[in-house]
Design an enzyme around this catalytic site. Structure first.
Site: not given
Ligand SMILES: *Cc1c(COP(=O)(O)O)cnc(C)c1O
Length: 404
Positions: A141, A226, A255
């Site tokens: 994701f 990521d 986050k």
């Molecule tokens: C939450 C998340 C995203 C997306 O972040 P947003 O602030 O919702 O755009 C991307 N990559 C990972 C691994 C995530 O946990």
């Protein structure tokens, strides 16, 4: 026309907000540390942390102090100016990571969007235009923009939004052969989460990450981590890559970074920086002084021995409590993750009970998350107290007792 403040309830949601979400039955209105209160004054222990975001709990006094201070100085100037908090925050990120340069944005998806664009821009300038293939992983994701859902490994999030961007391939997480099968001289970048978060709290194997680094070096492809969910202390190190002994070329965080205030960042090396010229990418809000001041204070607190080693201790305590619960209910197949990103895998016969379990937990006053369709996820504050852990676990126990 000035509207009077009329009372709002959860039911108003259905009439007002687009149903991209299906929020739970209560509305939180106040938070302090790892506790939340709803409109009726009912109290909850928060093991979700706003999905791994409120890394210092709710309304941390130091963050409130910085927010108040900066709110009286200056909020926003746009990127036609730089600002002091952004420069200070960038310096701290650079000093505590592999990176030499930072780009600020507002959300995880935007940081990834910038990362993918920069990877392509770099390989196009440094090599040739055909070197544009991005390899990512099934189940991964990376956010909800069209580029990031296309790179992400769940077609459910990109289907019917096409045409999708081209040049994206997916391999199987933790199976290096599937990467070797598709990597070639036109590979621009390989992107992965060190723990697949939304995909079910699946840690990458050390050997897998090392092999990916070797493939990237062999094919002159960039390695992108990521760390939007794993970064800034979540795993007990400032960055999860420190556990792996492998450095990326580009890293994204969000986050935890703002402790609840929206901010994200992309970190990279001098080599990649060298192709950038002003104007090829940008954002209006990214790196604004208010967000950066709060993120700076968040990092100052988290990036200490005390908090980082505390993450490990709290994690062990939670896992101990979960094992105790499991002795009674024989419900969990596996408990996995790292630090305070914990996935509790349910046994097959309980999988269709997962939403009942969450609902019952809410009723007992404890907030949990899911990840995938058979996993309960916990991502509490990195400084949650032992008393809150125990109280939350007792409530979880009572919830299970009621429905099982
Ligand atoms: C939450 C998340 C995203 C997306 O972040 P947003 O602030 O919702 O755009 C991307 N990559 C990972 C691994 C995530 O946990």
């Amino acid at each position: 026309m000035i509207l009077k403040n009329t009372p709002v309830t959860r039911d108003s949601f259905n009439d007002l907000i687009l149903p991209f979400y299906n929020p739970s039955f209560f509305i939180p209105i106040k938070g302090e540390g790892s506790r939340i209160w709803d409109q009726k004054g009912k109290e909850y222990i928060d093991f979700a942390g706003g999905i791994a975001v409120t890394s210092l709990g709710h309304c941390h006094p130091k963050l409130n102090q910085v927010l108040n201070y900066q709110s009286k100085k200056i909020w926003h100037t746009s990127n036609i100016f730089t600002n002091e908090p952004a420069l200070r925050l960038a310096k701290k990120l650079v000093l505590s990571s592999f990176a030499s340069y930072v780009f600020f944005a507002n959300s995880g998806a935007e940081a990834n969007e910038a990362a993918f664009k920069l990877a392509r821009y770099y390989t196009a300038k440094r090599y040739h235009l055909k070197k544009n293939k991005i390899i990512s992983f099934y189940n991964s994701f990376h956010g909800r923009t069209l580029f990031t859902v296309s790179v992400g490994g769940k077609s459910k999030y990109s289907d019917f939004f096409g045409p999708k961007p081209l040049g994206i391939q997916h391999a199987t997480f933790n199976k290096i052969e599937t990467v070797k099968n598709i990597v070639d001289k036109n590979t621009c970048a390989i992107v992965l989460e060190l723990i697949q978060g939304e995909g079910g709290i699946i840690p990458a194997l050390k050997s897998f990450v090392k092999d990916i680094r070797l493939l990237c070096d062999e094919y002159n492809a960039l390695l992108i981590f990521d760390e939007i969910q794993t970064g800034i202390g979540r795993t007990g190190r400032l960055f999860a890559y420190e556990h792996y002994g492998v450095k990326p070329d580009i890293l994204t965080i969000a986050k935890s970074l703002g402790g609840g205030f929206p901010i994200s960042a992309m970190l990279t090396t001098s080599e990649i920086q060298s192709v950038i010229i002003p104007g090829i990418h940008g954002t209006t809000y990214g790196g604004n002084p208010l967000a950066c001041a709060i993120a700076e204070a968040t990092i100052d607190i988290i990036n200490t021995n005390n908090v980082l080693s505390g993450v490990k201790k709290k994690s062990e305590r939670i896992i101990f409590e979960l094992n105790t619960i499991n002795k009674r209910f024989k419900l969990f197949k596996e408990i996995r993750g790292m630090g305070l990103l914990i996935g509790i895998v349910l046994k097959e016969k309980f999988v269709d009970k997962i939403s009942d379990i969450l609902h019952a937990s809410f009723l007992e006053g404890v907030i949990l998350l899911t990840a995938g369709n058979n996993i309960i996820r916990m991502a509490p504050s990195l400084i949650i107290s032992e008393a809150d852990i125990i109280e939350g676990m007792n409530r979880f126990y009572s919830a299970l007792e009621k429905i099982l």
